[in-house]
Motif scaffolding. Structure first.
Motif, PDB file in Angstrom:
ATOM      1  N   ARG A  11      34.402  -2.105  37.012  1.00  0.00           N
ATOM      2  CA  ARG A  11      35.417  -3.159  37.028  1.00  0.00           C
ATOM      3  C   ARG A  11      35.016  -4.206  36.002  1.00  0.00           C
ATOM      4  O   ARG A  11      33.879  -4.689  36.006  1.00  0.00           O
ATOM      5  N   VAL A  12      35.939  -4.561  35.115  1.00  0.00           N
ATOM      6  CA  VAL A  12      35.672  -5.576  34.092  1.00  0.00           C
ATOM      7  C   VAL A  12      35.576  -6.937  34.781  1.00  0.00           C
ATOM      8  O   VAL A  12      36.527  -7.387  35.406  1.00  0.00           O
ATOM      9  N   GLU A  13      34.410  -7.572  34.674  1.00  0.00           N
ATOM     10  CA  GLU A  13      34.215  -8.894  35.261  1.00  0.00           C
ATOM     11  C   GLU A  13      34.521 -10.003  34.268  1.00  0.00           C
ATOM     12  O   GLU A  13      35.078 -11.032  34.632  1.00  0.00           O
ATOM     13  N   LYS A  14      34.138  -9.796  33.008  1.00  0.00           N
ATOM     14  CA  LYS A  14      34.377 -10.811  31.968  1.00  0.00           C
ATOM     15  C   LYS A  14      34.617 -10.131  30.633  1.00  0.00           C
ATOM     16  O   LYS A  14      34.054  -9.079  30.353  1.00  0.00           O
ATOM     17  N   LEU A  15      35.414 -10.774  29.792  1.00  0.00           N
ATOM     18  CA  LEU A  15      35.577 -10.383  28.391  1.00  0.00           C
ATOM     19  C   LEU A  15      34.835 -11.413  27.552  1.00  0.00           C
ATOM     20  O   LEU A  15      34.989 -12.614  27.775  1.00  0.00           O
ATOM     21  N   ASN A  16      34.050 -10.948  26.594  1.00  0.00           N
ATOM     22  CA  ASN A  16      33.305 -11.824  25.695  1.00  0.00           C
ATOM     23  C   ASN A  16      32.571 -12.913  26.492  1.00  0.00           C
ATOM     24  O   ASN A  16      32.891 -14.092  26.379  1.00  0.00           O
ATOM     25  N   GLU A  30      31.861  -7.261  30.175  1.00  0.00           N
ATOM     26  CA  GLU A  30      30.815  -7.311  31.183  1.00  0.00           C
ATOM     27  C   GLU A  30      31.423  -6.665  32.413  1.00  0.00           C
ATOM     28  O   GLU A  30      32.496  -7.075  32.870  1.00  0.00           O
ATOM     29  N   ALA A  31      30.779  -5.622  32.929  1.00  0.00           N
ATOM     30  CA  ALA A  31      31.358  -4.870  34.034  1.00  0.00           C
ATOM     31  C   ALA A  31      30.287  -4.464  35.032  1.00  0.00           C
ATOM     32  O   ALA A  31      29.101  -4.412  34.702  1.00  0.00           O
ATOM     33  N   ARG A  32      30.736  -4.161  36.248  1.00  0.00           N
ATOM     34  CA  ARG A  32      29.841  -3.692  37.305  1.00  0.00           C
ATOM     35  C   ARG A  32      30.440  -2.440  37.915  1.00  0.00           C
ATOM     36  O   ARG A  32      31.636  -2.343  38.110  1.00  0.00           O
ATOM     37  N   LYS A  52      41.360  -5.636  30.297  1.00  0.00           N
ATOM     38  CA  LYS A  52      41.534  -6.993  30.804  1.00  0.00           C
ATOM     39  C   LYS A  52      40.561  -7.237  31.949  1.00  0.00           C
ATOM     40  O   LYS A  52      40.115  -6.294  32.609  1.00  0.00           O
ATOM     41  N   GLU A  53      40.277  -8.504  32.214  1.00  0.00           N
ATOM     42  CA  GLU A  53      39.436  -8.855  33.349  1.00  0.00           C
ATOM     43  C   GLU A  53      40.088  -8.333  34.625  1.00  0.00           C
ATOM     44  O   GLU A  53      41.298  -8.409  34.787  1.00  0.00           O
ATOM     45  N   GLY A  54      39.265  -7.770  35.500  1.00  0.00           N
ATOM     46  CA  GLY A  54      39.765  -7.223  36.755  1.00  0.00           C
ATOM     47  C   GLY A  54      40.175  -5.761  36.676  1.00  0.00           C
ATOM     48  O   GLY A  54      40.338  -5.103  37.697  1.00  0.00           O
ATOM     49  N   GLN A  55      40.333  -5.247  35.467  1.00  0.00           N
ATOM     50  CA  GLN A  55      40.767  -3.861  35.286  1.00  0.00           C
ATOM     51  C   GLN A  55      39.616  -2.901  35.596  1.00  0.00           C
ATOM     52  O   GLN A  55      38.454  -3.191  35.330  1.00  0.00           O
ATOM     53  N   LYS A  56      39.966  -1.740  36.167  1.00  0.00           N
ATOM     54  CA  LYS A  56      38.967  -0.721  36.481  1.00  0.00           C
ATOM     55  C   LYS A  56      39.095   0.453  35.520  1.00  0.00           C
ATOM     56  O   LYS A  56      40.195   0.781  35.082  1.00  0.00           O
ATOM     57  N   PHE A  57      37.943   1.060  35.224  1.00  0.00           N
ATOM     58  CA  PHE A  57      37.932   2.256  34.377  1.00  0.00           C
ATOM     59  C   PHE A  57      36.828   3.198  34.831  1.00  0.00           C
ATOM     60  O   PHE A  57      35.825   2.777  35.399  1.00  0.00           O
ATOM     61  N   PHE A  58      37.066   4.482  34.604  1.00  0.00           N
ATOM     62  CA  PHE A  58      36.081   5.517  34.910  1.00  0.00           C
ATOM     63  C   PHE A  58      35.290   5.765  33.639  1.00  0.00           C
ATOM     64  O   PHE A  58      35.865   5.958  32.568  1.00  0.00           O
ATOM     65  N   LEU A  59      33.961   5.743  33.737  1.00  0.00           N
ATOM     66  CA  LEU A  59      33.079   5.948  32.597  1.00  0.00           C
ATOM     67  C   LEU A  59      32.200   7.163  32.881  1.00  0.00           C
ATOM     68  O   LEU A  59      31.677   7.316  33.977  1.00  0.00           O
TER      69      LEU A  59
END
Length: 144
Positions: A11-16, A30-32, A52-59
């Protein structure tokens, strides 16, 4: 069958996070991760793949894009061949240049360069036991 070296949903916690853009078309996210509680900084081409902040992605991190697990030749050869990349939206190829061990309360760290775009992943060292220094890797991402 290709062995995954690491995979999780982030989950994206912060951008830049340092309140500055590295380059015009690059964001540092920045993601967790959800399952393994890994912390990550990842530079991505924001023009090609905006997050975007809050967006989830599979890595997923693998050493080859060949579904049968055969080693990758290092040459891109489009055609009728199937590739793990077919199931993902954003793919980068890079080299692992540093792995640090856990020391006391400090977590282990993995550092990979994708042609200047960097990834730092920090967490329990047991999730890094399949990685080797100077290993060539593919990073595969898709939004969830």
């Amino acid at each position: 069958m290709v062995e995954s070296l690491f995979e999780d949903i982030f989950r994206v916690e912060k951008l830049n996070p340092d309140d500055k853009k590295l380059f015009e078309k690059v964001n540092r996210i920045e993601a967790r991760s959800e399952r393994f509680d890994m912390f990550m900084h990842l530079d991505i081409n924001s023009e090609l793949y905006p997050l975007k902040e809050g967006q989830k992605f599979f890595l997923k991190v693998v050493s080859t894009l060949n579904p049968d697990g055969t080693p990758d030749t290092g040459y891109y050869n489009p055609g009728n061949r199937q590739s793990l990349a077919d199931n993902f939206e954003y793919v980068m190829y890079g080299k692992l240049y540093r792995v640090t061990e856990s020391t006391g309360r400090e977590k282990a760290e993995l550092l990979i360069s994708f042609g200047g775009l960097l990834m730092m992943m920090k967490g329990d060292h047991s999730h890094f036991n399949k990685f080797e220094l100077d290993q060539r890797l593919f990073l595969l991402i898709r939004k969830v």
